[in-house]
Scaffold this motif. Sequence first.
Motif, mmCIF file in Angstrom:
data_model
loop_
_atom_site.group_PDB
_atom_site.id
_atom_site.type_symbol
_atom_site.label_atom_id
_atom_site.label_comp_id
_atom_site.label_asym_id
_atom_site.label_seq_id
_atom_site.Cartn_x
_atom_site.Cartn_y
_atom_site.Cartn_z
ATOM 1 N N ILE A 63 0.822 -1.209 0.000
ATOM 2 C CA ILE A 63 0.000 0.000 0.000
ATOM 3 C C ILE A 63 0.856 1.259 0.000
ATOM 4 N N LEU A 64 1.960 1.239 0.737
ATOM 5 C CA LEU A 64 2.797 2.430 0.874
ATOM 6 C C LEU A 64 3.472 2.778 -0.448
ATOM 7 N N ASP A 65 3.460 4.036 -0.795
ATOM 8 C CA ASP A 65 3.979 4.537 -2.064
ATOM 9 C C ASP A 65 5.494 4.327 -2.145
ATOM 10 N N SER A 66 5.942 3.568 -3.138
ATOM 11 C CA SER A 66 7.378 3.272 -3.288
ATOM 12 C C SER A 66 8.188 4.515 -3.662
ATOM 13 N N ASN A 67 7.510 5.571 -4.085
ATOM 14 C CA ASN A 67 8.210 6.829 -4.384
ATOM 15 C C ASN A 67 8.512 7.627 -3.114
ATOM 16 N N ILE A 68 7.843 7.236 -2.031
ATOM 17 C CA ILE A 68 8.020 7.939 -0.758
ATOM 18 C C ILE A 68 8.735 7.070 0.276
ATOM 19 N N PHE A 69 8.450 5.753 0.242
ATOM 20 C CA PHE A 69 8.987 4.845 1.256
ATOM 21 C C PHE A 69 9.913 3.808 0.626
ATOM 22 N N ASP A 70 11.057 3.617 1.245
ATOM 23 C CA ASP A 70 12.005 2.576 0.850
ATOM 24 C C ASP A 70 11.907 1.464 1.896
ATOM 25 N N ILE A 71 11.246 0.366 1.556
ATOM 26 C CA ILE A 71 10.903 -0.667 2.534
ATOM 27 C C ILE A 71 11.829 -1.873 2.427
ATOM 28 N N LYS A 72 12.247 -2.358 3.587
ATOM 29 C CA LYS A 72 13.045 -3.577 3.664
ATOM 30 C C LYS A 72 12.445 -4.468 4.757
ATOM 31 N N PHE A 73 12.266 -5.751 4.457
ATOM 32 C CA PHE A 73 11.737 -6.701 5.431
ATOM 33 C C PHE A 73 12.865 -7.341 6.225
ATOM 34 N N VAL A 74 12.682 -7.419 7.529
ATOM 35 C CA VAL A 74 13.604 -8.139 8.398
ATOM 36 C C VAL A 74 12.874 -9.403 8.837
ATOM 37 N N VAL A 75 13.274 -10.542 8.291
ATOM 38 C CA VAL A 75 12.568 -11.806 8.490
ATOM 39 C C VAL A 75 13.188 -12.549 9.671
ATOM 40 N N VAL A 76 12.361 -12.795 10.682
ATOM 41 C CA VAL A 76 12.817 -13.431 11.921
ATOM 42 C C VAL A 76 12.248 -14.846 11.978
ATOM 43 N N PRO A 77 13.075 -15.864 12.246
ATOM 44 C CA PRO A 77 12.585 -17.251 12.272
ATOM 45 C C PRO A 77 11.443 -17.453 13.257
ATOM 46 N N ALA B 64 -9.864 -0.479 6.193
ATOM 47 C CA ALA B 64 -9.289 0.867 6.162
ATOM 48 C C ALA B 64 -8.797 1.197 4.757
ATOM 49 N N SER B 65 -8.801 2.469 4.439
ATOM 50 C CA SER B 65 -8.384 2.902 3.103
ATOM 51 C C SER B 65 -6.861 3.002 3.000
ATOM 52 N N ILE B 66 -6.391 3.048 1.777
ATOM 53 C CA ILE B 66 -4.957 3.219 1.522
ATOM 54 C C ILE B 66 -4.468 4.514 2.147
ATOM 55 N N GLU B 67 -5.269 5.556 2.028
ATOM 56 C CA GLU B 67 -4.874 6.857 2.555
ATOM 57 C C GLU B 67 -4.728 6.835 4.076
ATOM 58 N N GLU B 68 -5.572 6.070 4.744
ATOM 59 C CA GLU B 68 -5.490 5.991 6.206
ATOM 60 C C GLU B 68 -4.183 5.337 6.635
ATOM 61 N N PHE B 69 -3.768 4.302 5.925
ATOM 62 C CA PHE B 69 -2.490 3.657 6.254
ATOM 63 C C PHE B 69 -1.317 4.576 5.931
ATOM 64 N N LYS B 70 -1.396 5.224 4.799
ATOM 65 C CA LYS B 70 -0.316 6.131 4.410
ATOM 66 C C LYS B 70 -0.121 7.240 5.446
ATOM 67 N N LYS B 71 -1.232 7.726 5.983
ATOM 68 C CA LYS B 71 -1.178 8.817 6.952
ATOM 69 C C LYS B 71 -0.399 8.424 8.194
ATOM 70 N N VAL B 72 -0.617 7.199 8.674
ATOM 71 C CA VAL B 72 0.067 6.732 9.875
ATOM 72 C C VAL B 72 1.581 6.708 9.676
ATOM 73 N N PHE B 73 2.019 6.286 8.497
ATOM 74 C CA PHE B 73 3.453 6.170 8.230
ATOM 75 C C PHE B 73 4.072 7.509 7.806
ATOM 76 N N ALA B 74 3.255 8.406 7.257
ATOM 77 C CA ALA B 74 3.790 9.658 6.728
ATOM 78 C C ALA B 74 3.875 10.767 7.770
ATOM 79 N N GLU B 75 3.107 10.644 8.844
ATOM 80 C CA GLU B 75 3.065 11.715 9.856
ATOM 81 C C GLU B 75 4.437 11.954 10.493
#
Length: 354
Positions: A27-41, A343-354
């Motif tokens: 959902i998060l815009d790849s132009n704004i967020f650079d996401i990396k997963f940390v995978v834990v066993p 929840a909408s895409i915008e609602e999730f984006k808001k939490v991460f963008a604030e």
Amino acid sequence: MKKKKVLFFVQDSVGGAERIAVLISKILDSNIFDIKFVVVPYSDVANSIEDFLPKETKRVNIGKVRPVLKMFRMFKVIWREKPDIVFSSVLQLSNKILPYRMLFPKTKFIIRCENYLYTYSRIQKLEVFLLYRLANKIITQTREMKDELVNESKIPQSKVVVLENPIDKNLIAEKIQNVSNPYSSSKKHIVASGRFCFQKGFDFLIQSFSLLKKKRDDIDLYILGANDGEYKDEFDRVMQIASDCGVIDDVHCLGYKSNPYPYIKYADCFALSSRWEGLPNVLIESLHLGTPVAAFKCVPIVERIVEHGVNGFVALPEDVDSLAEAMDKALLLGRVSSNYSGASIEEFKKVFAE
């Protein structure tokens, strides 16, 4: 504009919390967020988050190590990456990374609450009380979850936001594209999905199925979900119940399926027999696929998801007679539709963008 670096800490498993974490990353815009997963066993399970991560996803694998070393490696990843945001969607990881909040004052820590407080042990409740207030933002799946955190754990209300789980419609469409009916018999098929653990209440489901089987002989039951490793004892217990009830030949346990959607799409009824849930993703996905449901009212939101008598039937919690009746009625509904949106895409984006 410089992208915000985000670390998603996830268990190497395929539960609802892990899949929602993957969906949030999409959902998060790849132009704004650079996401990396940390995978834990996560224990010795057959399923892996890799089944749902897009191939292009950046990831770091912690590796199978002792708990203390695991915490150190998680700290080391945060130290090395210097992220703007750290996200976790399960208590087992949140309780390990939140103590580092004080060491990284410029990093925003967002966590997601995956279950209700009453399902936790005393130690887990204490962890929530002491650690969750360190988070910058806490995502809960329902308003009842938020009320618990605010009223019982004394978490400031301003930290908590309710975001009901969205549906990964694109993934589901991809998974059912060009697939055929996996059922070979002409019977009515009831399907359930989840790991063989006490929470999922498959013992109740078998008992309900056996009651319905006495009324009609044209049904069978399919259960999709891990039943080996740490789940073997519960699987054996449930299968003994199936044998004692005389329905062992009509219960088909297929183990973990990386693509459960064809089984759900072509079923005549989806059954939710859980003792408790956070927000049952598989229930909303079943309705999205047009499959009627029969569900215990294991959490209040079930009654808001299921339109009783329209796209399914709600049964009394842990009442096998009530669930048997709900399944019987659901089998008559045919294909259904759902008004659930999440929840909408915008609602999730808001939490991460604030």
